[in-house]
Design a protein around this motif. Structure first.
Motif, PDB file in Angstrom:
ATOM      1  N   UNK A  10     -25.563 -34.508   0.644  1.00 58.21           N
ATOM      2  CA  UNK A  10     -25.304 -34.319  -0.775  1.00 58.21           C
ATOM      3  C   UNK A  10     -24.202 -35.285  -1.185  1.00 58.21           C
ATOM      4  N   UNK A  11     -24.485 -36.106  -2.155  1.00 54.94           N
ATOM      5  CA  UNK A  11     -23.504 -37.072  -2.641  1.00 54.94           C
ATOM      6  C   UNK A  11     -22.587 -36.397  -3.652  1.00 54.94           C
ATOM      7  N   UNK A  12     -21.312 -36.672  -3.556  1.00 51.76           N
ATOM      8  CA  UNK A  12     -20.350 -36.146  -4.507  1.00 51.76           C
ATOM      9  C   UNK A  12     -20.178 -37.141  -5.644  1.00 51.76           C
ATOM     10  N   UNK A  19     -14.144 -31.612  -6.329  1.00 52.13           N
ATOM     11  CA  UNK A  19     -15.415 -31.117  -5.797  1.00 52.13           C
ATOM     12  C   UNK A  19     -15.566 -31.424  -4.309  1.00 52.13           C
ATOM     13  N   UNK A  20     -14.514 -31.865  -3.661  1.00 51.02           N
ATOM     14  CA  UNK A  20     -14.596 -32.287  -2.269  1.00 51.02           C
ATOM     15  C   UNK A  20     -13.577 -31.523  -1.426  1.00 51.02           C
ATOM     16  N   UNK A  21     -14.050 -30.575  -0.615  1.00 50.61           N
ATOM     17  CA  UNK A  21     -13.101 -29.763   0.165  1.00 50.61           C
ATOM     18  C   UNK A  21     -12.284 -30.580   1.165  1.00 50.61           C
ATOM     19  N   UNK A  22     -12.764 -31.753   1.579  1.00 50.23           N
ATOM     20  CA  UNK A  22     -11.980 -32.566   2.511  1.00 50.23           C
ATOM     21  C   UNK A  22     -10.656 -32.992   1.880  1.00 50.23           C
ATOM     22  N   UNK A  23     -10.642 -33.111   0.557  1.00 48.05           N
ATOM     23  CA  UNK A  23      -9.398 -33.486  -0.122  1.00 48.05           C
ATOM     24  C   UNK A  23      -8.348 -32.390   0.023  1.00 48.05           C
ATOM     25  N   UNK A  24      -8.774 -31.131   0.024  1.00 51.82           N
ATOM     26  CA  UNK A  24      -7.837 -30.029   0.226  1.00 51.82           C
ATOM     27  C   UNK A  24      -7.316 -30.018   1.661  1.00 51.82           C
ATOM     28  N   UNK A  60      -9.225 -21.913   6.961  1.00 51.89           N
ATOM     29  CA  UNK A  60      -8.804 -22.871   5.936  1.00 51.89           C
ATOM     30  C   UNK A  60     -10.024 -23.521   5.289  1.00 51.89           C
ATOM     31  N   UNK A  61     -10.963 -23.972   6.128  1.00 51.84           N
ATOM     32  CA  UNK A  61     -12.167 -24.625   5.605  1.00 51.84           C
ATOM     33  C   UNK A  61     -12.951 -23.683   4.700  1.00 51.84           C
ATOM     34  N   UNK A  62     -13.057 -22.428   5.118  1.00 55.08           N
ATOM     35  CA  UNK A  62     -13.758 -21.438   4.301  1.00 55.08           C
ATOM     36  C   UNK A  62     -13.080 -21.307   2.939  1.00 55.08           C
ATOM     37  N   UNK A  63     -11.750 -21.276   2.935  1.00 54.85           N
ATOM     38  CA  UNK A  63     -10.999 -21.173   1.686  1.00 54.85           C
ATOM     39  C   UNK A  63     -11.148 -22.434   0.833  1.00 54.85           C
ATOM     40  N   UNK A  64     -11.149 -23.607   1.470  1.00 56.24           N
ATOM     41  CA  UNK A  64     -11.319 -24.855   0.725  1.00 56.24           C
ATOM     42  C   UNK A  64     -12.684 -24.874   0.033  1.00 56.24           C
ATOM     43  N   UNK A  65     -13.702 -24.482   0.761  1.00 59.15           N
ATOM     44  CA  UNK A  65     -15.057 -24.471   0.203  1.00 59.15           C
ATOM     45  C   UNK A  65     -15.156 -23.445  -0.926  1.00 59.15           C
ATOM     46  N   UNK A  66     -14.551 -22.278  -0.729  1.00 64.03           N
ATOM     47  CA  UNK A  66     -14.550 -21.251  -1.777  1.00 64.03           C
ATOM     48  C   UNK A  66     -13.870 -21.784  -3.033  1.00 64.03           C
ATOM     49  N   UNK A  67     -12.758 -22.472  -2.859  1.00 63.52           N
ATOM     50  CA  UNK A  67     -12.031 -23.041  -3.992  1.00 63.52           C
ATOM     51  C   UNK A  67     -12.899 -24.057  -4.748  1.00 63.52           C
ATOM     52  N   UNK A  68     -13.598 -24.923  -4.014  1.00 65.75           N
ATOM     53  CA  UNK A  68     -14.461 -25.920  -4.637  1.00 65.75           C
ATOM     54  C   UNK A  68     -15.604 -25.239  -5.402  1.00 65.75           C
ATOM     55  N   UNK A  69     -16.196 -24.222  -4.816  1.00 67.47           N
ATOM     56  CA  UNK A  69     -17.277 -23.500  -5.499  1.00 67.47           C
ATOM     57  C   UNK A  69     -16.755 -22.859  -6.787  1.00 67.47           C
ATOM     58  N   UNK A  70     -15.564 -22.281  -6.739  1.00 63.63           N
ATOM     59  CA  UNK A  70     -14.972 -21.693  -7.941  1.00 63.63           C
ATOM     60  C   UNK A  70     -14.718 -22.768  -8.999  1.00 63.63           C
ATOM     61  N   UNK A  71     -14.280 -23.937  -8.575  1.00 69.59           N
ATOM     62  CA  UNK A  71     -14.050 -25.042  -9.510  1.00 69.59           C
ATOM     63  C   UNK A  71     -15.367 -25.492 -10.132  1.00 69.59           C
ATOM     64  N   UNK A  72     -16.412 -25.592  -9.319  1.00 78.47           N
ATOM     65  CA  UNK A  72     -17.733 -25.944  -9.850  1.00 78.47           C
ATOM     66  C   UNK A  72     -18.184 -24.918 -10.884  1.00 78.47           C
ATOM     67  N   UNK A  73     -17.977 -23.630 -10.591  1.00 78.83           N
ATOM     68  CA  UNK A  73     -18.368 -22.576 -11.528  1.00 78.83           C
ATOM     69  C   UNK A  73     -17.610 -22.703 -12.850  1.00 78.83           C
TER      70      UNK A  73
END
Length: 104
Positions: A10-12, A19-24, A60-73
């Motif tokens: 998936x391209x960002x 929108x990129x959890x690696x940044x967190x 941490x990764x789970x939280x980063x991904x959750x944060x990104x999903x919330x931002x997308x929403x």
């Protein structure tokens, strides 16, 4: 290679780090190095970097991904609101004319 192994890439969108959890994760790593760097020697920084990377946990990764999903929403919600507002607007027609200066 990813497709051959059953994965989908998936391209960002460019320039949207939110929108990129690696940044967190990278921010967490850099923060650790910054907070603990007292000698500013490259070998010490390298060791701090390795330690910081090891400190990024699956939770941490789970939280980063959750944060990104919330931002997308949040972005999708704002997009829907804007669409509704635009749909509710009266059409606007703008007519432009060329005027000559009165002395011409």
């Amino acid at each position: 290679m990813a497709k051959d192994n059953g994965h989908t890439v998936l391209r960002l969108p460019p320039y949207h780090c939110e929108f990129n959890p690696i940044e967190l994760a990278w921010a967490m790593v850099k923060g650790y190095v910054k907070q603990n760097n007292t000698t500013y020697k490259i070998e010490d920084v390298r060791q701090l970097l390795n330690t910081a990377i090891e400190r990024v946990t699956p939770q941490n990764w789970k939280n980063f991904i959750k944060h990104v999903i919330e931002e997308e929403d949040r972005i999708w919600t704002a997009d829907d609101i804007m669409d509704d507002m635009i749909d509710a607007m009266e059409p606007c027609i703008l007519t432009t004319t060329t005027q000559t200066h009165p002395t011409q």
